[in-house]
Scaffold this motif. Structure first.
Motif, PDB file in Angstrom:
ATOM      1  N   CYS A   6       0.843  -1.202   0.000  1.00 50.64           N
ATOM      2  CA  CYS A   6       0.000   0.000   0.000  1.00 50.64           C
ATOM      3  C   CYS A   6       0.883   1.260   0.000  1.00 50.64           C
ATOM      4  O   CYS A   6       1.702   1.463   0.905  1.00 50.64           O
ATOM      5  N   CYS A   9       0.409   3.455   3.149  1.00 47.07           N
ATOM      6  CA  CYS A   9       1.075   2.875   4.323  1.00 47.07           C
ATOM      7  C   CYS A   9       2.584   3.121   4.254  1.00 47.07           C
ATOM      8  O   CYS A   9       3.228   3.366   5.277  1.00 47.07           O
ATOM      9  N   HIS A  48      -4.132   1.019   8.203  1.00 46.52           N
ATOM     10  CA  HIS A  48      -4.711   0.699   6.898  1.00 46.52           C
ATOM     11  C   HIS A  48      -6.191   0.338   6.986  1.00 46.52           C
ATOM     12  O   HIS A  48      -6.582  -0.594   7.696  1.00 46.52           O
ATOM     13  N   HIS A  98      -6.408   2.871   0.204  1.00 47.28           N
ATOM     14  CA  HIS A  98      -6.192   3.208   1.613  1.00 47.28           C
ATOM     15  C   HIS A  98      -7.066   4.433   1.835  1.00 47.28           C
ATOM     16  O   HIS A  98      -6.895   5.451   1.143  1.00 47.28           O
TER      17      HIS A  98
HETATM   18 ZN    ZN Z   1      -2.518   1.417   3.538  1.00 44.72          ZN
END
Ligand code: ZN
Ligand code: 5GP
Length: 114
Positions: A6, A9, A48, A98
């Motif tokens: 991600c 993230c 997340h 996300h």
């Molecule tokens: Zn994420």
């Protein structure tokens, strides 16, 4: 908890650089890499959550919105106005999975959105 692969993230973890404008309360605000307005910030929870459909905690959503409101004030767009947008899934135009709010300001917005 970060999700493997991600992008947001990775920004939270400092693994991808971003221009962070505010951090705290489990939230992060940073400049969008491809701005659509003079002010275009992304506001995310630091843990997340893939999308609004996956956000089980209404308090998290409330804190996200309040955080965006404070970011708008600090960015100097609160009085003239701004728009917050949350794209969800393909028809909503979501490309990064996300949870995030777009905070757009610094110019008049049009309606309806595309
Ligand atoms: Zn994420
Ligand atoms: P979405 O289309 O999911 O609503 O919005 C994703 C946003 O993330 C887009 O506006 C895009 O420009 C932004 N974005 C994608 N990758 C990055 C990145 O690596 N860094 C930053 N700062 N923004 C990104």
């Amino acid at each position: 908890m970060s999700a493997a692969g991600c992008i947001f993230c990775k920004i939270v973890a400092g693994e991808i650089p971003a221009t962070v404008v505010r951090r705290g309360d489990g939230m992060l605000a940073f400049k969008d890499v491809n701005p659509q307005a003079p002010t275009h910030l992304l506001v995310i929870p630091t843990h997340h959550v893939a999308s609004l459909n996956d956000a089980k905690d209404p308090q998290l959503l409330g804190r996200l919105l309040g955080f965006a409101r404070d970011v708008a004030r600090d960015a100097g767009v609160a009085e003239r106005g701004y728009r917050v947008v949350m794209n969800t899934n393909p028809d909503g135009g979501q490309t990064v999975f996300h949870l995030h709010l777009h905070l757009l300001g610094g110019r008049p917005m049009t309606w309806p959105p595309g």
